[in-house]
Design a protein around this motif. Structure first.
Motif, PDB file in Angstrom:
ATOM      1  N   GLU A   1       0.826  -1.204   0.000  1.00  0.00           N
ATOM      2  CA  GLU A   1       0.000   0.000   0.000  1.00  0.00           C
ATOM      3  C   GLU A   1       0.869   1.267   0.000  1.00  0.00           C
ATOM      4  N   LEU A   2       1.879   1.307   0.857  1.00  0.00           N
ATOM      5  CA  LEU A   2       2.754   2.478   0.935  1.00  0.00           C
ATOM      6  C   LEU A   2       3.573   2.649  -0.349  1.00  0.00           C
TER       7      LEU A   2
ATOM      8  N   ALA B   1      13.555  -0.942  -4.103  1.00  0.00           N
ATOM      9  CA  ALA B   1      14.789  -1.693  -3.855  1.00  0.00           C
ATOM     10  C   ALA B   1      15.990  -0.748  -3.842  1.00  0.00           C
ATOM     11  N   GLU B   2      16.023   0.184  -4.785  1.00  0.00           N
ATOM     12  CA  GLU B   2      17.127   1.133  -4.847  1.00  0.00           C
ATOM     13  C   GLU B   2      17.121   2.072  -3.648  1.00  0.00           C
ATOM     14  N   ARG B   3      15.935   2.561  -3.266  1.00  0.00           N
ATOM     15  CA  ARG B   3      15.821   3.494  -2.135  1.00  0.00           C
ATOM     16  C   ARG B   3      16.139   2.833  -0.798  1.00  0.00           C
ATOM     17  N   SER B   4      15.777   1.542  -0.659  1.00  0.00           N
ATOM     18  CA  SER B   4      15.877   0.875   0.642  1.00  0.00           C
ATOM     19  C   SER B   4      17.120   0.011   0.817  1.00  0.00           C
ATOM     20  N   GLY B   5      17.691  -0.449  -0.292  1.00  0.00           N
ATOM     21  CA  GLY B   5      18.804  -1.387  -0.178  1.00  0.00           C
ATOM     22  C   GLY B   5      18.343  -2.818   0.061  1.00  0.00           C
TER      23      GLY B   5
ATOM     24  N   ASP C   1      13.397  -2.018   8.914  1.00  0.00           N
ATOM     25  CA  ASP C   1      13.930  -0.669   9.070  1.00  0.00           C
ATOM     26  C   ASP C   1      14.349  -0.094   7.722  1.00  0.00           C
ATOM     27  N   LYS C   2      14.989  -0.900   6.893  1.00  0.00           N
ATOM     28  CA  LYS C   2      15.406  -0.432   5.568  1.00  0.00           C
ATOM     29  C   LYS C   2      14.189  -0.086   4.706  1.00  0.00           C
ATOM     30  N   LEU C   3      13.161  -0.935   4.751  1.00  0.00           N
ATOM     31  CA  LEU C   3      11.947  -0.661   3.975  1.00  0.00           C
ATOM     32  C   LEU C   3      11.271   0.619   4.470  1.00  0.00           C
TER      33      LEU C   3
ATOM     34  N   LEU D   1      10.606   4.001   2.358  1.00  0.00           N
ATOM     35  CA  LEU D   1       9.237   4.512   2.184  1.00  0.00           C
ATOM     36  C   LEU D   1       9.015   5.831   2.918  1.00  0.00           C
ATOM     37  N   GLY D   2       9.996   6.247   3.735  1.00  0.00           N
ATOM     38  CA  GLY D   2       9.878   7.506   4.469  1.00  0.00           C
ATOM     39  C   GLY D   2       8.912   7.453   5.628  1.00  0.00           C
TER      40      GLY D   2
END
Length: 196
Positions: free
Chosen positions: A13-14, A26-30, A52-54, A58-59
């Motif tokens: 959803e996010l 994937a690029e934003r979160s690693g 935590d990475k996700l 997602l901010g």
């Protein structure tokens, strides 16, 4: 609802709400594209570090990943009965987190954590699109927290405040579980005004 199903729906959803493809998140979160896909299908139980990475990608806060994504038929309740609070266990460390906050939208989120003896969890906590403040209040036991380059030892009753803008390591150095409350507040970044 099963907690992994709740996480799966919420991540999807996010991601959709922000218009991110699997590759973009994937690029934003690693976190790998394939791992995100497995999580969104409820076929993988993510670790605390992956969550935590996700959340950073997602901010949002990690606690936001446990919210019920289904639209309520009425205004969300300001009451969160203990039986309705989502409980999740990190498959890597065994730490147990319970989202205490009610479904009613609030800038404050409360999380109750029981952290096993001798365990450690490291969050790489990347920059987010919002400013997140966190306080950890020790209810029982001892925890060591490394915030950036600073090591703090928290004993029962101690409280530590920080911003989620640097790596954080949680470690229980003792032979008995520790319990603490995490209070999170999310604020939008404010841009300083320029004279001119």
């Amino acid at each position: 609802m099963d907690v992994n199903t709740r996480i799966a729906r919420r991540v999807r959803e996010l991601r959709d709400a922000q218009g991110f493809s699997l590759d973009a998140l994937a690029e934003r979160s690693g976190v790998s594209r394939s791992n995100i896909s497995l999580i969104e299908r409820g076929q993988s139980s993510p670790t605390a570090t992956v969550l935590d990475k996700l959340a950073a990608g997602l901010g949002v806060t990690v606690a936001s990943l446990f919210e019920d994504s289904r639209a309520p038929a009425a205004e969300p309740s300001p009451m969160a009965r203990v039986a309705e609070q989502p409980v999740w266990t990190d498959p890597a460390s065994g730490y147990v987190r319970r989202n205490v906050s009610p479904p009613a939208r609030s800038p404050i989120q409360l999380v109750d954590v029981v952290f096993p003896a001798g365990q450690r969890v490291a969050y790489e906590t990347a920059a987010r699109d919002v400013e997140i403040h966190q306080q950890v209040w020790m209810i029982d036991g001892t925890m060591e927290m490394t915030v950036g380059d600073t090591l703090w030892r928290l004993e029962t009753g101690d409280c530590l405040a920080m911003r989620l803008d640097r790596p954080i390591v949680y470690r229980n150095p003792t032979r008995r579980p520790a319990r603490y409350l995490v209070a999170l507040a999310t604020l939008p970044f404010t841009t300083p005004r320029r004279n001119g």
